[in-house]
Design a protein around this motif. Structure first.
Motif, PDB file in Angstrom:
ATOM      1  N   SER A   1       7.278  47.949  86.711  1.00  0.00           N
ATOM      2  CA  SER A   1       6.087  47.162  86.447  1.00  0.00           C
ATOM      3  C   SER A   1       4.888  48.065  86.137  1.00  0.00           C
ATOM      4  N   MET A   2       4.824  49.205  86.798  1.00  0.00           N
ATOM      5  CA  MET A   2       3.733  50.143  86.503  1.00  0.00           C
ATOM      6  C   MET A   2       3.898  50.717  85.090  1.00  0.00           C
ATOM      7  N   ALA A   3       5.145  50.898  84.670  1.00  0.00           N
ATOM      8  CA  ALA A   3       5.401  51.420  83.330  1.00  0.00           C
ATOM      9  C   ALA A   3       4.965  50.422  82.259  1.00  0.00           C
ATOM     10  N   ILE A   4       5.243  49.140  82.490  1.00  0.00           N
ATOM     11  CA  ILE A   4       4.843  48.113  81.527  1.00  0.00           C
ATOM     12  C   ILE A   4       3.336  48.119  81.335  1.00  0.00           C
ATOM     13  N   MET A   5       2.611  48.261  82.428  1.00  0.00           N
ATOM     14  CA  MET A   5       1.149  48.265  82.371  1.00  0.00           C
ATOM     15  C   MET A   5       0.591  49.632  81.967  1.00  0.00           C
ATOM     16  N   GLN A   6       1.485  50.614  81.805  1.00  0.00           N
ATOM     17  CA  GLN A   6       1.124  51.994  81.482  1.00  0.00           C
ATOM     18  C   GLN A   6       0.117  52.544  82.489  1.00  0.00           C
ATOM     19  N   LEU A   7       0.442  52.366  83.756  1.00  0.00           N
ATOM     20  CA  LEU A   7      -0.411  52.834  84.838  1.00  0.00           C
ATOM     21  C   LEU A   7       0.166  54.058  85.543  1.00  0.00           C
ATOM     22  N   LEU A   8       1.272  54.589  85.032  1.00  0.00           N
ATOM     23  CA  LEU A   8       1.852  55.788  85.620  1.00  0.00           C
ATOM     24  C   LEU A   8       1.108  57.017  85.105  1.00  0.00           C
ATOM     25  N   PRO A   9       0.854  57.991  85.965  1.00  0.00           N
ATOM     26  CA  PRO A   9       0.150  59.195  85.503  1.00  0.00           C
ATOM     27  C   PRO A   9       0.985  59.973  84.485  1.00  0.00           C
ATOM     28  N   PRO A  10       0.392  60.400  83.380  1.00  0.00           N
ATOM     29  CA  PRO A  10       1.159  61.094  82.338  1.00  0.00           C
ATOM     30  C   PRO A  10       1.798  62.394  82.839  1.00  0.00           C
ATOM     31  N   GLN A  11       1.207  63.014  83.878  1.00  0.00           N
ATOM     32  CA  GLN A  11       1.746  64.266  84.403  1.00  0.00           C
ATOM     33  C   GLN A  11       3.099  64.055  85.098  1.00  0.00           C
ATOM     34  N   THR A  12       3.345  62.839  85.577  1.00  0.00           N
ATOM     35  CA  THR A  12       4.565  62.589  86.349  1.00  0.00           C
ATOM     36  C   THR A  12       5.489  61.559  85.696  1.00  0.00           C
ATOM     37  N   SER A  13       5.210  61.203  84.476  1.00  0.00           N
ATOM     38  CA  SER A  13       6.063  60.226  83.798  1.00  0.00           C
ATOM     39  C   SER A  13       6.272  60.644  82.352  1.00  0.00           C
ATOM     40  N   GLU A  14       7.409  60.260  81.843  1.00  0.00           N
ATOM     41  CA  GLU A  14       7.730  60.584  80.464  1.00  0.00           C
ATOM     42  C   GLU A  14       8.372  59.362  79.821  1.00  0.00           C
ATOM     43  N   ILE A  15       7.916  59.017  78.635  1.00  0.00           N
ATOM     44  CA  ILE A  15       8.475  57.887  77.895  1.00  0.00           C
ATOM     45  C   ILE A  15       9.181  58.445  76.669  1.00  0.00           C
ATOM     46  N   ASP A  16      10.426  58.078  76.520  1.00  0.00           N
ATOM     47  CA  ASP A  16      11.213  58.514  75.368  1.00  0.00           C
ATOM     48  C   ASP A  16      10.500  58.059  74.098  1.00  0.00           C
ATOM     49  N   PRO A  17      10.265  58.965  73.153  1.00  0.00           N
ATOM     50  CA  PRO A  17       9.555  58.601  71.918  1.00  0.00           C
ATOM     51  C   PRO A  17      10.224  57.472  71.125  1.00  0.00           C
ATOM     52  N   ALA A  18      11.507  57.251  71.340  1.00  0.00           N
ATOM     53  CA  ALA A  18      12.207  56.178  70.630  1.00  0.00           C
ATOM     54  C   ALA A  18      12.019  54.821  71.308  1.00  0.00           C
ATOM     55  N   SER A  19      11.381  54.809  72.461  1.00  0.00           N
ATOM     56  CA  SER A  19      11.206  53.567  73.215  1.00  0.00           C
ATOM     57  C   SER A  19      10.201  52.641  72.554  1.00  0.00           C
ATOM     58  N   GLU A  20      10.415  51.355  72.803  1.00  0.00           N
ATOM     59  CA  GLU A  20       9.467  50.315  72.407  1.00  0.00           C
ATOM     60  C   GLU A  20       9.234  49.424  73.606  1.00  0.00           C
ATOM     61  N   LEU A  21       8.033  48.956  73.734  1.00  0.00           N
ATOM     62  CA  LEU A  21       7.685  48.015  74.791  1.00  0.00           C
ATOM     63  C   LEU A  21       6.920  46.886  74.110  1.00  0.00           C
ATOM     64  N   ARG A  22       7.644  45.826  73.767  1.00  0.00           N
ATOM     65  CA  ARG A  22       7.080  44.765  72.945  1.00  0.00           C
ATOM     66  C   ARG A  22       6.554  43.620  73.784  1.00  0.00           C
ATOM     67  N   PHE A  23       5.347  43.204  73.422  1.00  0.00           N
ATOM     68  CA  PHE A  23       4.717  42.049  74.042  1.00  0.00           C
ATOM     69  C   PHE A  23       3.938  41.313  72.968  1.00  0.00           C
ATOM     70  N   ASP A  24       4.220  40.036  72.834  1.00  0.00           N
ATOM     71  CA  ASP A  24       3.493  39.202  71.881  1.00  0.00           C
ATOM     72  C   ASP A  24       3.514  39.803  70.468  1.00  0.00           C
ATOM     73  N   GLY A  25       4.680  40.363  70.098  1.00  0.00           N
ATOM     74  CA  GLY A  25       4.851  40.906  68.759  1.00  0.00           C
ATOM     75  C   GLY A  25       4.291  42.295  68.540  1.00  0.00           C
TER      76      GLY A  25
END
Length: 143
Positions: A1-25
């Motif tokens: 849930s923190m990842a969806i809201m992008q509330l994780l600190p960038p120093q301790t989290s990594e998002i795969d560049p190929a990832s998508e998180l779609r909301f309302d198009g």
């Protein structure tokens, strides 16, 4: 849930560049910080598990609800205050006219959680993310 809201600190989290998180198009991962901020609270809201770490101890609970309503719903301060009382009533907080002036430490854990729920539903979001929202509520209310 923190990842969806992008509330994780960038120093301790990594998002795969190929990832998508779609909301309302829209892909949330491609939004600017300002665009994402506009969505949070208005279109996407979250009820955190631990209200005491989410509520600001310096401001009354009313001020915290009013801030959400003025920033995201565009209400005037007086209209937001009135709506905040209604929200506290809606979530079952006793004596909302009195409790709205309370600071978080003056409320029980269950009452703090009700305030968090009020803040989350204030702008009638399209997506409501709940991280164990009833944990702090008493057993009777949880049911």
């Amino acid at each position: 849930s923190m990842a969806i809201m992008q509330l994780l600190p960038p120093q301790t989290s990594e998002i795969d560049p190929a990832s998508e998180l779609r909301f309302d198009g829209r892909d949330l991962l491609k939004l600017s910080p300002a665009e994402l901020r506009r969505l949070r609270g208005k279109d996407i809201a979250m009820i955190f598990q631990e209200p005491m770490s989410s509520l600001n101890p310096v401001f009354s609970v009313g001020e915290q609800i009013v801030e959400t309503l003025t920033l995201h719903a565009g209400l005037s301060r007086s209209a937001a205050w009135k709506r905040a009382v209604e929200l506290l009533r809606e979530v079952g907080l006793p004596e909302p006219e009195k409790r709205i002036k309370a600071y978080p430490h003056e409320l029980s854990g269950g009452q703090q959680q009700r305030v968090m729920i009020a803040i989350a539903i204030a702008c009638e979001p399209k997506l409501l993310i709940a991280d164990e929202p009833t944990t702090a509520l008493d057993v009777t209310i949880q049911k």
